[in-house]
Design a protein around this motif. Structure first.
Motif, PDB file in Angstrom:
ATOM      1  N   SER A 128     -69.795  -8.729  48.922  1.00 27.89           N
ATOM      2  CA  SER A 128     -68.938  -9.902  48.727  1.00 27.89           C
ATOM      3  C   SER A 128     -67.451  -9.582  48.759  1.00 27.89           C
ATOM      4  O   SER A 128     -66.624 -10.473  48.581  1.00 27.89           O
ATOM      5  CB  SER A 128     -69.276 -10.578  47.401  1.00 27.89           C
ATOM      6  OG  SER A 128     -69.019  -9.689  46.328  1.00 27.89           O
ATOM      7  N   ASP A 129     -67.074  -8.326  48.921  1.00 25.46           N
ATOM      8  CA  ASP A 129     -65.673  -7.927  49.032  1.00 25.46           C
ATOM      9  C   ASP A 129     -64.881  -8.213  47.755  1.00 25.46           C
ATOM     10  O   ASP A 129     -63.693  -8.532  47.813  1.00 25.46           O
ATOM     11  CB  ASP A 129     -65.016  -8.629  50.224  1.00 25.46           C
ATOM     12  CG  ASP A 129     -63.712  -7.957  50.656  1.00 25.46           C
ATOM     13  OD1 ASP A 129     -63.598  -6.732  50.470  1.00 25.46           O
ATOM     14  OD2 ASP A 129     -62.827  -8.660  51.163  1.00 25.46           O
ATOM     15  N   VAL A 130     -65.533  -8.091  46.597  1.00 28.62           N
ATOM     16  CA  VAL A 130     -64.806  -8.277  45.340  1.00 28.62           C
ATOM     17  C   VAL A 130     -64.764  -7.003  44.510  1.00 28.62           C
ATOM     18  O   VAL A 130     -64.054  -6.960  43.501  1.00 28.62           O
ATOM     19  CB  VAL A 130     -65.413  -9.419  44.482  1.00 28.62           C
ATOM     20  CG1 VAL A 130     -65.338 -10.736  45.220  1.00 28.62           C
ATOM     21  CG2 VAL A 130     -66.825  -9.107  44.047  1.00 28.62           C
ATOM     22  N   VAL A 131     -65.496  -5.953  44.905  1.00 23.15           N
ATOM     23  CA  VAL A 131     -65.571  -4.722  44.120  1.00 23.15           C
ATOM     24  C   VAL A 131     -65.189  -3.522  44.981  1.00 23.15           C
ATOM     25  O   VAL A 131     -65.693  -3.368  46.101  1.00 23.15           O
ATOM     26  CB  VAL A 131     -66.986  -4.483  43.553  1.00 23.15           C
ATOM     27  CG1 VAL A 131     -66.996  -3.241  42.656  1.00 23.15           C
ATOM     28  CG2 VAL A 131     -67.481  -5.689  42.787  1.00 23.15           C
ATOM     29  N   THR A 132     -64.303  -2.685  44.456  1.00 24.46           N
ATOM     30  CA  THR A 132     -64.081  -1.357  45.023  1.00 24.46           C
ATOM     31  C   THR A 132     -64.333  -0.337  43.917  1.00 24.46           C
ATOM     32  O   THR A 132     -64.442  -0.690  42.744  1.00 24.46           O
ATOM     33  CB  THR A 132     -62.649  -1.201  45.569  1.00 24.46           C
ATOM     34  OG1 THR A 132     -61.707  -1.531  44.541  1.00 24.46           O
ATOM     35  CG2 THR A 132     -62.429  -2.093  46.776  1.00 24.46           C
ATOM     36  N   ALA A 133     -64.436   0.923  44.294  1.00 30.06           N
ATOM     37  CA  ALA A 133     -64.752   1.960  43.316  1.00 30.06           C
ATOM     38  C   ALA A 133     -63.963   3.223  43.618  1.00 30.06           C
ATOM     39  O   ALA A 133     -63.716   3.565  44.785  1.00 30.06           O
ATOM     40  CB  ALA A 133     -66.257   2.264  43.324  1.00 30.06           C
TER      41      ALA A 133
END
Length: 376
Positions: A128-133
């Motif tokens: 969903s393109d809302v989380v990076t790590a």
């Protein structure tokens, strides 16, 4: 009368301009409770609040929930196969940061949520393109350390001499100043999880890392859980030790409190009988770290040690200070002497057991045995 009104208006405007930006932006009244809802998930692990925009965030182990301050769900991020823990809101970039563990893969991350994009339920963490790590190599190195040199990593278990300092991964996450300073640039501060093990002596400290994240955009990658990435800084900007006695899974919730200028640590009680086994500790934020021996290590070691505030309950034998309080499920400071503290629970709906999270407003008293009281 007209002159008096103009003078009052001028004084009021001047007073507002003199307030910190955060204070001027705060709603004048906050709810006594914010309900995070009921979800088929793990128990609530942490909370974070954006007072300016009026949102609360709840971590439920394998999903993130966004609500407004009336408790209405706004969106959620699902699909985590690891352990999503403590959260904090970064007012500088408007994003939420949380600890994320994949122990079987020896991978530990800070998950970064672009919360403005969380606008609907069941948004997928990977697509969903809302989380990076961002990968934390320090944690991986300590978690996977072969302490008995037998060439075998014993895995996710407390019943082993492996895991340097008893490291079980990470849990507590908070933004605050460098230790020993009241202000300055906020550092991302991360606390280790620590296995409960009464048969070893090298696990009696909380271990805390600080990072300057101004250049972290270069490390951020989308979450790829079947093939965990290793993009992150080579090391933290500082590793610190706080002697509290061994606790069960270390600092569950870490929070910098602008009201006292100190750092709160909420933990599950330890099991070693020689320690008081408090559940709540406070690091003295005014005292800089001091290089001292780190007791109980297999080889002599010195490190940057932090001091506990000398308030609350005091154990004469060990010299440890603390309180008894249940902030392990979520703790968010409003930096004005008020705090949201999460309570966890379960409900059964249509035959399905669901986990609940309820953030309740408290105020600081500093009293023993518990330093907070409810705001009704």
């Amino acid at each position: 009368m007209r002159v008096a009104q103009l003078l009052l208006a001028t004084l009021t405007a001047s007073a507002l301009l003199a307030l910190p930006a955060q204070a001027a932006d705060r709603p004048s009244r906050l709810p006594a409770e914010v309900n995070g809802g009921a979800w088929p998930s793990g128990h609530v692990q942490g909370i974070a609040i954006d007072q300016k925009k009026g949102f609360m965030y709840f971590s439920f182990t394998n999903l993130l929930v966004k609500t407004d301050l009336a408790g209405k769900p706004v969106g959620s991020v699902t699909g985590f196969t690891g352990h999503l823990g403590d959260l904090d809101f970064n007012s500088r970039d408007g994003r939420v940061y949380g600890s994320l563990e994949y122990k079987a893969a020896k991978s530990f991350y800070i998950a970064i949520f672009d919360v403005d994009r969380i606008t609907s339920l069941d948004m997928n963490a990977e697509t969903s393109d809302v989380v990076t790590a961002v990968y934390l190599k320090d944690v991986v190195d300590d978690y996977s350390a072969d302490m008995n040199d037998d060439g075998v990593f014993d895995g996710d278990t407390a019943k082993t001499p492996d895991h340097r300092y008893g490291c079980s991964g990470i849990d507590g996450v908070a933004f605050g100043p460098a230790f020993g300073k009241r202000g300055g640039g906020d550092k991302l501060t991360v606390a280790y999880g620590i296995y409960a093990n009464a048969d070893r002596q090298d696990n009696d400290y909380q271990v805390i890392l600080q990072y300057d994240i101004k250049q972290w955009r270069q490390y951020e990658r989308p979450l790829t859980q079947t093939a965990p990435h290793t993009s992150g800084p080579d090391k933290s900007d500082g590793k610190y030790f706080v002697r509290t006695g061994n606790t069960t899974y270390g600092v569950q919730n870490l929070e910098y409190d602008g009201h006292t200028g100190n750092w709160f640590m909420a933990a599950y009680k330890g099991i070693k009988p020689q320690f008081p086994n408090y559940s709540f500790f406070m690091i003295d934020g005014a005292k800089p770290a001091v290089i001292k021996p780190i007791e109980g290590q297999p080889q002599p070691e010195r490190g940057k040690t932090l001091s506990l505030v000398e308030r609350g309950l005091h154990d004469q034998t060990t010299g440890i200070w603390g309180w008894e309080f249940g902030g392990q499920y979520g703790l968010a400071s409003l930096d004005d002497g008020r705090y949201y503290v999460a309570q966890q629970g379960t409900v059964v709906e249509d035959g399905v057991t669901k986990q609940t999270g309820l953030a309740q407003l408290h105020r600081w008293t500093g009293k023993a045995p518990a330093p907070f009281e409810r705001v009704q």
